[in-house]
Scaffold this motif. Structure first.
Motif, short mmCIF file in Angstrom:
data_model
loop_
_atom_site.label_atom_id
_atom_site.label_comp_id
_atom_site.label_asym_id
_atom_site.label_seq_id
_atom_site.Cartn_x
_atom_site.Cartn_y
_atom_site.Cartn_z
N THR B 66 0.84 -1.20 0.00
CA THR B 66 0.00 0.00 0.00
C THR B 66 0.87 1.25 0.00
O THR B 66 0.55 2.23 -0.65
N GLY B 67 2.00 1.19 0.71
CA GLY B 67 2.91 2.34 0.73
C GLY B 67 3.52 2.60 -0.63
O GLY B 67 3.52 3.73 -1.13
N ALA B 68 4.00 1.54 -1.27
CA ALA B 68 4.65 1.68 -2.57
C ALA B 68 3.65 2.14 -3.62
O ALA B 68 3.96 2.96 -4.47
N ALA B 69 2.41 1.61 -3.53
CA ALA B 69 1.40 1.97 -4.53
C ALA B 69 1.07 3.45 -4.46
O ALA B 69 0.72 4.06 -5.46
N ARG B 70 1.16 4.02 -3.26
CA ARG B 70 0.86 5.44 -3.12
C ARG B 70 1.88 6.29 -3.88
O ARG B 70 1.57 7.35 -4.39
N ALA B 71 3.13 5.81 -3.92
CA ALA B 71 4.18 6.58 -4.59
C ALA B 71 4.14 6.41 -6.10
O ALA B 71 4.69 7.21 -6.83
N LEU B 72 3.47 5.36 -6.57
CA LEU B 72 3.46 5.04 -8.00
C LEU B 72 2.55 6.02 -8.75
O LEU B 72 1.36 6.06 -8.51
N PRO B 73 3.14 6.82 -9.67
CA PRO B 73 2.31 7.79 -10.39
C PRO B 73 1.43 7.09 -11.43
O PRO B 73 1.95 6.41 -12.32
N THR B 74 0.11 7.27 -11.31
CA THR B 74 -0.82 6.57 -12.20
C THR B 74 -0.61 6.96 -13.66
O THR B 74 -0.68 6.12 -14.55
N LEU B 75 -0.34 8.26 -13.89
CA LEU B 75 -0.12 8.70 -15.27
C LEU B 75 1.04 7.94 -15.91
O LEU B 75 0.99 7.57 -17.08
N GLY B 76 2.08 7.68 -15.10
CA GLY B 76 3.22 6.92 -15.59
C GLY B 76 2.82 5.51 -15.97
O GLY B 76 3.21 5.01 -17.03
N VAL B 77 2.01 4.88 -15.12
CA VAL B 77 1.59 3.51 -15.40
C VAL B 77 0.72 3.47 -16.65
O VAL B 77 0.89 2.60 -17.52
N VAL B 78 -0.18 4.44 -16.77
CA VAL B 78 -1.07 4.48 -17.94
C VAL B 78 -0.25 4.59 -19.22
O VAL B 78 -0.46 3.84 -20.18
N THR B 79 0.72 5.51 -19.23
CA THR B 79 1.50 5.70 -20.46
C THR B 79 2.42 4.51 -20.71
O THR B 79 2.60 4.09 -21.85
N LEU B 80 2.98 3.94 -19.65
CA LEU B 80 3.88 2.79 -19.82
C LEU B 80 3.13 1.60 -20.43
O LEU B 80 3.55 1.04 -21.45
N VAL B 81 1.99 1.24 -19.81
CA VAL B 81 1.23 0.11 -20.33
C VAL B 81 0.67 0.44 -21.71
O VAL B 81 0.58 -0.42 -22.58
N GLY B 82 0.33 1.72 -21.92
CA GLY B 82 -0.15 2.15 -23.23
C GLY B 82 0.88 1.93 -24.32
O GLY B 82 0.56 1.50 -25.42
N LEU B 83 2.14 2.21 -23.99
CA LEU B 83 3.21 2.02 -24.97
C LEU B 83 3.44 0.54 -25.25
O LEU B 83 3.71 0.14 -26.38
N ILE B 84 3.32 -0.28 -24.20
CA ILE B 84 3.60 -1.71 -24.38
C ILE B 84 2.45 -2.42 -25.08
O ILE B 84 2.65 -3.19 -26.02
N LEU B 85 1.21 -2.15 -24.61
CA LEU B 85 0.06 -2.91 -25.12
C LEU B 85 -0.72 -2.17 -26.19
O LEU B 85 -1.69 -2.69 -26.72
N GLY B 86 -0.32 -0.95 -26.50
CA GLY B 86 -1.06 -0.18 -27.50
C GLY B 86 -2.21 0.59 -26.85
O GLY B 86 -2.61 0.30 -25.72
N ILE B 87 -2.73 1.57 -27.62
CA ILE B 87 -3.77 2.40 -27.05
C ILE B 87 -5.08 1.64 -26.99
O ILE B 87 -5.27 0.64 -27.67
N GLY B 88 -5.99 2.11 -26.16
CA GLY B 88 -7.26 1.44 -25.97
C GLY B 88 -7.58 1.33 -24.49
O GLY B 88 -7.01 2.06 -23.68
#
Lengths: 213, 220
Positions: B66-88
């Motif tokens: 829970t502590g680590a997840a709080r530090a994880l920027p959601t925008l970063g995850v969205v763009t990272l997964v977006g680049l890997i799996l494509g938009i959608g």
């Protein structure tokens, strides 16, 4: 790794801009939450109202808030002041509850005996209640610090300079390493600030170290 | 303040309401993403939280995650997964589930953790098996805290689902990014107001649900 080495300067300057947005917001939300939390802790009737208001504040989505605030305050969307005010509001929403709980956790016997010892209301607050509430306040501040640092990145969608621009730029140009660097840099920055807060807490409250198991 | 009246006029304008890109359709999409993400997160996190709460093992893992997840920027995850799996929809969904899991996990785990140990002992003394203890004592008594966890997860997700539009999915974020590109303030504001409105409606529903469960538990 190649991308990081080639762009060290950029990462450095974005980290500095990131801190310039996050640190004032963290400090402001702590300083503003203290009197509000104190009020909630000492005036029972205001507690529910203040805490509900804080909860609702937290329900406002961040990106829209960054956009809406300027229309109320008259800043530009990309002004640092706009981002700092928005982040301070979120920090407050979390911190008021912590401050209220922390100050309420100081027991009535402690308050009564310090009054009996001759403390004035102000003296009692600064010398008895605040230090005793310290550990819980610190715990709240750590949550605020970490989530503020993570939240700063959202403002990069509006073009504000901070580590989040690495996501925006990396995504638009298809550079995976750049996005990954942004994520790691943000998390590391949050962990470093968190560790610094822990150290600061130990320096200011040496008695908590002795009490630790 | 003039922007506000313009934004409300924008929302109420019939030209913006209908069709696949209209206010109604986008609001429904937004709600759908939120429910899907919270549901997926619950499927992952509730059994895990119950396991940790019931056995008392892996507590450190829950706190750390829970502590680590709080530090994880959601925008970063969205763009990272977006680049890997494509938009959608997949990229924002992954990010939103990641965002929701810690709150639900903490709620499920804390709900069991907070039960008076004497209650657990009494249930065991009555001869309940582990399964009976979990389903008849721990889960019902842990319900209020679990609901609290799901509530804060939902709030975070509904707010963050605006980012889905950044990687090509729909939802109310569409209006925000569209407005951002064309400097159309009323449209951006309209998007923000709609998200807040949905958040408030969900909050009210959770408030009712929490009161109902609290009342049920007091009666039992």
């Amino acid at each position: 790794m190649g991308w990081v080495l080639a762009n060290l300067e950029l990462i450095g300057s974005r980290t500095v801009s990131h801190l310039l947005l996050a640190v004032p917001a963290i400090v402001l939300s702590f300083v503003l939450a203290l009197p509000l939390g104190w009020f909630a802790a000492t005036h029972q009737w205001s507690r529910a109202t203040l805490l509900t208001a804080a909860g609702l504040l937290y329900a406002i989505p961040s990106l829209p808030l960054f956009v809406v605030l300027p229309t109320i305050l008259g800043f530009g969307v990309r002004d640092a002041a706009n981002v700092i005010v928005a982040l301070t509001l979120y920090g407050l929403a979390l911190m008021v509850r912590s401050a209220a709980d922390a100050l309420a956790s100081v027991g009535a016997p402690v308050r009564l005996s310090s009054t009996a010892l001759g403390y004035s209301a102000a003296g009692r607050f600064w010398q008895v209640e605040l230090p005793l509430a310290g550990p819980v306040l610190l715990a709240g501040l750590r949550v605020v610090a970490v989530s503020t640092i993570s939240l700063v990145t959202v403002s990069s969608l509006l073009g504000v300079d901070n580590l989040g621009l690495l996501f925006v730029d990396g995504f638009q140009r298809g550079i995976l390493a750049e996005v990954l660097t942004g994520i790691i840099a943000t998390v590391v920055l949050a962990l470093v600030i968190d560790a610094l807060l822990v150290l600061l807490g130990r320096a200011l409250m040496p008695w908590t170290r002795a009490a630790r198991r | 303040m003039n922007y506000f009246t313009e934004a409300i006029a924008w929302i109420l304008d019939p030209a913006n309401a209908e069709g696949s890109g209209g206010v109604w359709a986008r609001s429904a999409e937004h709600l759908w993403y939120t429910l899907l993400a919270v549901l997926l997160a619950s499927v992952i996190a509730i059994p895990l939280g119950y396991l940790v709460g019931h056995t008392g093992r892996g507590r450190g893992l829950v706190v750390a995650s829970t502590g680590a997840a709080r530090a994880l920027p959601t925008l970063g995850v969205v763009t990272l997964v977006g680049l890997i799996l494509g938009i959608g929809l997949v990229a924002p969904l992954v990010a939103l589930v990641l965002l929701a899991v810690p709150s639900v996990l903490a709620g499920a785990y804390a709900g069991i953790e907070a039960i008076d140990p004497r209650t657990i002992d009494a249930a065991r003394a009555m001869g309940m098996s582990d399964w009976q203890l979990l389903t008849r004592v721990e889960i019902p008594l842990g319900l209020p805290l679990l609901l609290g966890g799901v509530r804060s997860a939902t709030l975070q997700v509904v707010a963050t689902a605006t980012l889905a539009a950044y990687v090509g999915a729909g939802g109310l974020g569409r209006f925000l990014f569209l407005g951002l590109k064309t400097q159309d303030y009323p449209q951006m504001l309209a998007s923000a107001l709609l998200v807040v409105l949905i958040a408030l409606i969900l909050e009210a529903l959770f408030e009712i649900a929490e009161r109902v469960t609290a009342r049920r538990l007091h009666v039992v």
